[in-house]
Design a protein around this motif. Sequence first.
Motif, PDB file in Angstrom:
ATOM      1  N   ILE A 159       0.826  -1.212   0.000  1.00  7.59           N
ATOM      2  CA  ILE A 159       0.000   0.000   0.000  1.00  7.59           C
ATOM      3  C   ILE A 159       0.860   1.262   0.000  1.00  7.59           C
ATOM      4  N   LEU A 160       2.127   1.132   0.401  1.00  8.88           N
ATOM      5  CA  LEU A 160       3.052   2.265   0.289  1.00  8.88           C
ATOM      6  C   LEU A 160       3.198   2.713  -1.163  1.00  8.88           C
ATOM      7  N   CYS A 161       3.026   1.790  -2.090  1.00  6.80           N
ATOM      8  CA  CYS A 161       3.169   2.130  -3.508  1.00  6.80           C
ATOM      9  C   CYS A 161       2.108   3.130  -3.960  1.00  6.80           C
ATOM     10  N   CYS A 162       1.029   3.243  -3.180  1.00 10.57           N
ATOM     11  CA  CYS A 162       0.006   4.262  -3.448  1.00 10.57           C
ATOM     12  C   CYS A 162       0.227   5.509  -2.595  1.00 10.57           C
ATOM     13  N   GLY A 163       1.341   5.540  -1.852  1.00  3.90           N
ATOM     14  CA  GLY A 163       1.629   6.673  -0.982  1.00  3.90           C
ATOM     15  C   GLY A 163       0.889   6.624   0.336  1.00  3.90           C
ATOM     16  N   ALA A 164       0.287   5.473   0.659  1.00  2.00           N
ATOM     17  CA  ALA A 164      -0.580   5.379   1.834  1.00  2.00           C
ATOM     18  C   ALA A 164       0.189   5.122   3.123  1.00  2.00           C
ATOM     19  N   LYS A 165      -0.228   5.794   4.164  1.00  2.00           N
ATOM     20  CA  LYS A 165       0.269   5.530   5.516  1.00  2.00           C
ATOM     21  C   LYS A 165      -0.578   4.419   6.121  1.00  2.00           C
ATOM     22  N   PRO A 166       0.021   3.293   6.547  1.00  2.00           N
ATOM     23  CA  PRO A 166      -0.774   2.212   7.143  1.00  2.00           C
ATOM     24  C   PRO A 166      -1.468   2.665   8.426  1.00  2.00           C
ATOM     25  N   LEU A 167      -2.705   2.261   8.590  1.00  2.00           N
ATOM     26  CA  LEU A 167      -3.481   2.589   9.788  1.00  2.00           C
ATOM     27  C   LEU A 167      -3.630   1.385  10.705  1.00  2.00           C
ATOM     28  N   PHE A 168      -4.128   0.287  10.145  1.00  2.00           N
ATOM     29  CA  PHE A 168      -4.321  -0.893  10.991  1.00  2.00           C
ATOM     30  C   PHE A 168      -4.132  -2.174  10.190  1.00  2.00           C
ATOM     31  N   PHE A 169      -3.962  -3.271  10.928  1.00  2.00           N
ATOM     32  CA  PHE A 169      -3.623  -4.571  10.352  1.00  2.00           C
ATOM     33  C   PHE A 169      -4.453  -5.641  11.060  1.00  2.00           C
ATOM     34  N   LEU A 170      -4.885  -6.634  10.309  1.00  2.00           N
ATOM     35  CA  LEU A 170      -5.543  -7.808  10.871  1.00  2.00           C
ATOM     36  C   LEU A 170      -4.850  -9.061  10.366  1.00  2.00           C
ATOM     37  N   VAL A 223      -4.361   7.950   2.347  1.00  2.00           N
ATOM     38  CA  VAL A 223      -3.538   8.918   1.633  1.00  2.00           C
ATOM     39  C   VAL A 223      -4.453  10.029   1.134  1.00  2.00           C
ATOM     40  N   ASP A 224      -3.924  11.224   1.099  1.00  2.20           N
ATOM     41  CA  ASP A 224      -4.633  12.343   0.490  1.00  2.20           C
ATOM     42  C   ASP A 224      -4.517  12.182  -1.024  1.00  2.20           C
ATOM     43  N   LEU A 259       8.095  10.774   1.027  1.00  3.06           N
ATOM     44  CA  LEU A 259       6.848  11.262   0.444  1.00  3.06           C
ATOM     45  C   LEU A 259       6.483  12.663   0.938  1.00  3.06           C
ATOM     46  N   LYS A 260       6.936  13.002   2.140  1.00  8.54           N
ATOM     47  CA  LYS A 260       6.675  14.341   2.672  1.00  8.54           C
ATOM     48  C   LYS A 260       7.437  15.413   1.916  1.00  8.54           C
ATOM     49  N   GLU A 261       8.618  15.053   1.389  1.00  2.15           N
ATOM     50  CA  GLU A 261       9.536  16.060   0.873  1.00  2.15           C
ATOM     51  C   GLU A 261       9.778  16.006  -0.635  1.00  2.15           C
TER      52      GLU A 261
END
Length: 339
Positions: free
Chosen positions: A92-103, A161-162, A234-236
Amino acid sequence: MSNPYKDAGVDVEAGYQSVSLIKEHIAKTQIHNSLNQIGDFGGLFPLQLDGIKEPILVSGTDGVGTKLKFAFMLDQHSSIGIDCVAMCVNDILCCGAKPLFFLDYIALDKNYPNKVSEIVQGIAQGCIQAQCQLLGGETAEMPGFYAKDEYDVAGFCVGIVDKSKMPNKQTIQKGDRLIGIASSGVHSNGFSLVRKILQDRQIDPLNYAFEEHTLAKTLLTPTKIYVQSMLQVLKEIPIKSIAHITGGGFFENIPRSLPQGLGAKIQTNAFPILPIFEFLAQQGGLEIQAMFGIFNMGIGMTLVVRQEDVKQTLEILHSCGEKAYEIGEIIEEEGIHLC
């Protein structure tokens, strides 16, 4: 009084003991005030949208595959949970997403509470590395379905991700540069071939010395989680695309991060190929083209950036403790071209 369910091979009391043992591991991953407790029928996660204008939820799911066979061999189960988390959050990082939770989902022939606790300990460690919460899971005791002392583990993660900050591969142009971030080893792909090579060569991985460990322990090295370093980049940096190098190696994964009509020229001498891959190539009689089409070869993730952003991107990654290299460039010829 007999217990017919236990007589059928399912030990409910062992399940209760497993839950008791894993509570402390799960608690370590809590990143918000939890609304649920272990044993609830669903995991509740308070969504915080501060600073996000167009929230996009990104999900991913995966397992560990036949790498589990090496955990069974060594009877070591803590690192396998890290692999499970890594395979999901790196995607999911490939979409720029910050992970929130995992199951997680653990299925096994018999519930041994200490083994389940060890697996979940690794999953929790992976979640800590990924800065996400272990929100829940399921343990399924399935006698007669799995071989004795064996199990499977899979996971599912959700990130956010925004929309305006998502990498957009359609912005990639000829001359953009490809940056590779080092892997920790074979990660969690290609193990069916690894096992076949060892079997064909009659190599016992438990007793075969490799570098500072046995071969089995080297192969069990957990998959690297890139969340902290990638979120910093990704921030910079306006990253154009990201690829997680999993099954199918360079040839399958990098093209997924490129628009139609463009390809990548890879300088194979721009980064160190890890000794484990040299060993597998030699023992399996595999050509370099085949190796790059199966394994990560020492690069676990790639980024496409503008030429003028290469220096700063590498500086950020190095400051985060990553080994990273400029490994190639984008060309007007589809596919991956090794040089």
